[in-house]
Design a protein around this motif. Structure first.
Motif, PDB file in Angstrom:
ATOM      1  N   VAL A 204       0.849  -1.195   0.000  1.00  0.00           N
ATOM      2  CA  VAL A 204       0.000   0.000   0.000  1.00  0.00           C
ATOM      3  C   VAL A 204       0.879   1.238   0.000  1.00  0.00           C
ATOM      4  CG1 VAL A 204      -1.794   1.285   1.221  1.00  0.00           C
ATOM      5  CG2 VAL A 204      -1.795  -1.220   1.285  1.00  0.00           C
ATOM      6  N   ARG A 205       0.720   2.077  -1.024  1.00  0.00           N
ATOM      7  CA  ARG A 205       1.462   3.335  -1.081  1.00  0.00           C
ATOM      8  C   ARG A 205       0.699   4.391  -0.291  1.00  0.00           C
ATOM      9  NH1 ARG A 205       2.307   6.050  -6.812  1.00  0.00           N
ATOM     10  NH2 ARG A 205       2.984   3.911  -7.241  1.00  0.00           N
ATOM     11  N   VAL A 206       1.306   4.891   0.774  1.00  0.00           N
ATOM     12  CA  VAL A 206       0.663   5.911   1.610  1.00  0.00           C
ATOM     13  C   VAL A 206       0.856   7.290   1.004  1.00  0.00           C
ATOM     14  CG1 VAL A 206       0.663   6.996   3.891  1.00  0.00           C
ATOM     15  CG2 VAL A 206       0.929   4.519   3.687  1.00  0.00           C
ATOM     16  N   ASP A 207       2.067   7.583   0.580  1.00  0.00           N
ATOM     17  CA  ASP A 207       2.374   8.828  -0.111  1.00  0.00           C
ATOM     18  C   ASP A 207       3.643   8.592  -0.929  1.00  0.00           C
ATOM     19  OD1 ASP A 207       4.625   9.163   1.661  1.00  0.00           O
ATOM     20  OD2 ASP A 207       3.267  10.017   3.143  1.00  0.00           O
ATOM     21  N   LEU A 208       4.177   9.649  -1.498  1.00  0.00           N
ATOM     22  CA  LEU A 208       5.331   9.496  -2.380  1.00  0.00           C
ATOM     23  C   LEU A 208       6.537   8.924  -1.656  1.00  0.00           C
ATOM     24  CD1 LEU A 208       6.386  10.016  -5.254  1.00  0.00           C
ATOM     25  CD2 LEU A 208       7.135  12.278  -4.488  1.00  0.00           C
ATOM     26  N   ASP A 209       6.641   9.188  -0.348  1.00  0.00           N
ATOM     27  CA  ASP A 209       7.835   8.796   0.400  1.00  0.00           C
ATOM     28  C   ASP A 209       7.632   7.602   1.328  1.00  0.00           C
ATOM     29  OD1 ASP A 209       9.399  10.840  -0.704  1.00  0.00           O
ATOM     30  OD2 ASP A 209       8.635  12.293   0.744  1.00  0.00           O
ATOM     31  N   THR A 210       6.428   7.060   1.389  1.00  0.00           N
ATOM     32  CA  THR A 210       6.142   5.980   2.334  1.00  0.00           C
ATOM     33  C   THR A 210       5.298   4.897   1.687  1.00  0.00           C
ATOM     34  OG1 THR A 210       6.143   7.594   4.137  1.00  0.00           O
ATOM     35  CG2 THR A 210       5.267   5.411   4.628  1.00  0.00           C
ATOM     36  N   THR A 211       5.726   3.653   1.822  1.00  0.00           N
ATOM     37  CA  THR A 211       4.963   2.499   1.347  1.00  0.00           C
ATOM     38  C   THR A 211       4.932   1.448   2.446  1.00  0.00           C
ATOM     39  OG1 THR A 211       5.390   2.852  -1.007  1.00  0.00           O
ATOM     40  CG2 THR A 211       4.924   0.604  -0.320  1.00  0.00           C
ATOM     41  N   LEU A 212       3.773   0.835   2.633  1.00  0.00           N
ATOM     42  CA  LEU A 212       3.603  -0.218   3.633  1.00  0.00           C
ATOM     43  C   LEU A 212       3.535  -1.569   2.936  1.00  0.00           C
ATOM     44  CD1 LEU A 212       0.736   1.437   5.747  1.00  0.00           C
ATOM     45  CD2 LEU A 212       3.200   1.908   5.802  1.00  0.00           C
ATOM     46  N   CYS A 213       4.016  -2.587   3.611  1.00  0.00           N
ATOM     47  CA  CYS A 213       4.022  -3.926   3.019  1.00  0.00           C
ATOM     48  C   CYS A 213       3.801  -4.961   4.124  1.00  0.00           C
ATOM     49  CB  CYS A 213       5.354  -4.180   2.303  1.00  0.00           C
ATOM     50  SG  CYS A 213       5.535  -5.853   1.633  1.00  0.00           S
ATOM     51  N   TRP A 214       2.840  -5.862   3.902  1.00  0.00           N
ATOM     52  CA  TRP A 214       2.629  -6.983   4.801  1.00  0.00           C
ATOM     53  C   TRP A 214       2.918  -8.269   4.046  1.00  0.00           C
ATOM     54  CZ3 TRP A 214      -0.169  -2.568   5.174  1.00  0.00           C
ATOM     55  CH2 TRP A 214      -0.366  -2.014   6.457  1.00  0.00           C
ATOM     56  N   VAL A 215       3.694  -9.136   4.648  1.00  0.00           N
ATOM     57  CA  VAL A 215       4.038 -10.421   4.041  1.00  0.00           C
ATOM     58  C   VAL A 215       3.413 -11.529   4.883  1.00  0.00           C
ATOM     59  CG1 VAL A 215       5.908 -11.974   3.404  1.00  0.00           C
ATOM     60  CG2 VAL A 215       6.193  -9.507   3.141  1.00  0.00           C
ATOM     61  N   PRO A 216       2.570 -12.385   4.277  1.00  0.00           N
ATOM     62  CA  PRO A 216       1.947 -13.466   5.043  1.00  0.00           C
ATOM     63  C   PRO A 216       2.932 -14.613   5.264  1.00  0.00           C
ATOM     64  CG  PRO A 216       1.220 -13.546   2.764  1.00  0.00           C
ATOM     65  CD  PRO A 216       2.126 -12.352   2.880  1.00  0.00           C
ATOM     66  N   THR A 217       3.544 -14.635   6.414  1.00  0.00           N
ATOM     67  CA  THR A 217       4.547 -15.666   6.682  1.00  0.00           C
ATOM     68  C   THR A 217       4.689 -15.855   8.177  1.00  0.00           C
ATOM     69  OG1 THR A 217       6.822 -16.352   6.243  1.00  0.00           O
ATOM     70  CG2 THR A 217       6.457 -14.033   6.715  1.00  0.00           C
ATOM     71  N   ASP A 218       5.130 -17.032   8.568  1.00  0.00           N
ATOM     72  CA  ASP A 218       5.355 -17.316   9.980  1.00  0.00           C
ATOM     73  C   ASP A 218       6.821 -17.184  10.348  1.00  0.00           C
ATOM     74  OD1 ASP A 218       4.308 -17.998  12.464  1.00  0.00           O
ATOM     75  OD2 ASP A 218       4.846 -20.100  12.238  1.00  0.00           O
ATOM     76  N   GLU A 219       7.657 -17.147   9.331  1.00  0.00           N
ATOM     77  CA  GLU A 219       9.100 -17.081   9.571  1.00  0.00           C
ATOM     78  C   GLU A 219       9.768 -16.327   8.432  1.00  0.00           C
ATOM     79  OE1 GLU A 219      12.937 -20.090  10.175  1.00  0.00           O
ATOM     80  OE2 GLU A 219      10.904 -20.886  10.010  1.00  0.00           O
ATOM     81  N   ILE A 220      10.585 -15.364   8.770  1.00  0.00           N
ATOM     82  CA  ILE A 220      11.281 -14.563   7.766  1.00  0.00           C
ATOM     83  C   ILE A 220      12.593 -15.234   7.389  1.00  0.00           C
ATOM     84  CG2 ILE A 220      12.466 -12.381   7.347  1.00  0.00           C
ATOM     85  CD1 ILE A 220       9.566 -12.038   7.203  1.00  0.00           C
ATOM     86  N   ARG A 221      12.751 -15.485   6.099  1.00  0.00           N
ATOM     87  CA  ARG A 221      14.038 -15.972   5.618  1.00  0.00           C
ATOM     88  C   ARG A 221      15.020 -14.793   5.578  1.00  0.00           C
ATOM     89  NH1 ARG A 221      10.855 -18.795   1.206  1.00  0.00           N
ATOM     90  NH2 ARG A 221      11.568 -17.131  -0.188  1.00  0.00           N
TER      91      ARG A 221
END
Length: 382
Positions: A204-221
């Motif tokens: 989700v782009r909030v504005d020109l300088d900020t973007t949000l990201c959710w990753v569906p995962t239980d463990e980050i590689r």
């Protein structure tokens, strides 16, 4: 507060209805040109043709599909014209001229207007993308702010096309202060997510300088951090709608600390590593004053002060054991004793007195990059 479902896109019309509308508008425009004897130089897309094109865009047709449709439709129109000439124009010489005139006009119309139709298609697609992005960002902000339990997880998941019932890790991407590049951050978020998991992320782009990201995962590689002018904050994995919000708040705090500390671009800061700093640094000036007060005379930006701070930090981490501290620092244990003897007078007390305050001050100085030697290496955050 009662929350109603946010409709991100209007209900799609059937492809057949849209195709018929486009065919009628195009045929009408061609017949009008024929009836009026207009020249190719005077031909422009009519309002009906433009509206038909926009309707195709709004209902998910690609530009290739739209252009192919116009070409196929024009070829079919030429066939119908030729059949009509055969039926109503028995004079062979005249029929050839009439057929040629109508076909040339149709093909000329296609060549003349297709460039403008393409441009109008792209303008409409860009407008929809902007409006869709704004609506999506507003909806996500509402989801993040709503905490009274009125939201239905299944409905929100359907609206966002993202399953909120599992576990997620949130990332907040913020353009680095030194960057002069205004390229959207969405591709960077996508690259980061693809390197993390095979599951589809929510970006989700909030504005020109900020973007949000959710990753569906239980463990980050292990993260493959894009080499880009951006700071990235990472939350902890959490489940469900509450976890969706909590991981976002943690990622936001992590990137805030990264900005305060002046960290380098392409750095990922984990909330796990800066949790205490985040809790203590909402008032950055007050936090720095605390650090300098507790560290006293060795809160200086000199080589000697750096050595003393490193010694004291490792001494606390080694449970106040001289030999273990010496091993961590790679020096003789008598060197550790000498440095600690230097620290006492600078503090005006034994380092073990008020240890909690002193250890916290060292941690905050490192986390906020208050001294030239401070700061956590980027690779320790990945």
């Amino acid at each position: 507060m009662r929350v109603t479902r946010c409709t991100l896109m209007s209900r799609a019309q059937t492809p057949l209805r849209l195709a018929n509308a486009a065919c009628h508008s195009t045929s009408g425009a061609l017949l009008q040109v024929l009836a009026n004897g207009a020249s190719l130089e005077d031909i422009v897309p009519t309002t009906e043709v433009i509206l038909a094109t926009r309707a195709l865009v709004q209902n998910g047709f690609s530009d290739d599909e739209v252009m192919s449709g116009y070409r196929v439709g024009t070829a079919y129109w030429c066939e119908i014209w030729a059949s009509a000439v055969d039926e109503y124009c028995p004079d062979p010489q005249l029929s050839v001229r009439v057929a040629s005139y109508g076909t040339s006009l149709a093909l000329g119309w296609l060549e003349k207007v297709i460039g403008q139709v393409v441009a109008d298609y792209r303008d409409e697609a860009a407008r929809m993308s902007r409006e869709g992005s704004v609506a999506r960002a507003a909806y996500v902000r509402m989801v993040l702010a709503e905490t009274d339990g009125d939201l239905d997880t299944a409905t929100v998941s359907k609206d966002l096309r993202y399953d909120l019932t599992g576990r997620h890790v949130a990332f907040v991407l913020n353009r680095h202060a030194d960057s002069r590049d205004d390229t959207p951050l969405d591709p960077i978020a996508l690259s980061l997510a693809i390197g993390t998991t095979a599951s589809a992320p929510l970006i989700v782009r909030v504005d020109l300088d900020t973007t949000l990201c959710w990753v569906p995962t239980d463990e980050i590689r292990a993260l493959r951090v894009p080499n880009a002018p951006v700071l990235i904050g990472r939350g902890r994995p959490a489940r469900g709608l509450d976890g969706f919000r909590r991981s976002y708040r943690e990622a936001s705090e992590a990137v805030r600390v990264a900005r305060l500390a002046g960290r380098a671009a392409a750095t990922v800061t984990r909330f796990d590593d800066v949790e205490i700093v985040a809790l203590c640094s909402n008032d950055a000036a007050f936090c720095e004053a605390f650090v300098r007060d507790k560290l006293g005379l060795f809160a200086e930006d000199t080589d000697e002060a750096h050595g003393l701070r490193a010694t004291l930090g490792n001494y606390f981490a080694s449970n106040c054991n001289f030999r273990a501290t010496a091993v961590r620092l790679g020096v003789h244990h008598n060197t550790v004793r000498y440095r600690l003897e230097r620290i006492g007078p600078l503090l005006g007390r034994s380092p073990e007195q008020n240890r909690l305050h002193l250890e916290l001050a060292l941690h905050l100085a490192d986390g906020l990059g208050l001294f030239a030697d401070a700061g956590i290496a980027a690779d320790s955050h990945s």
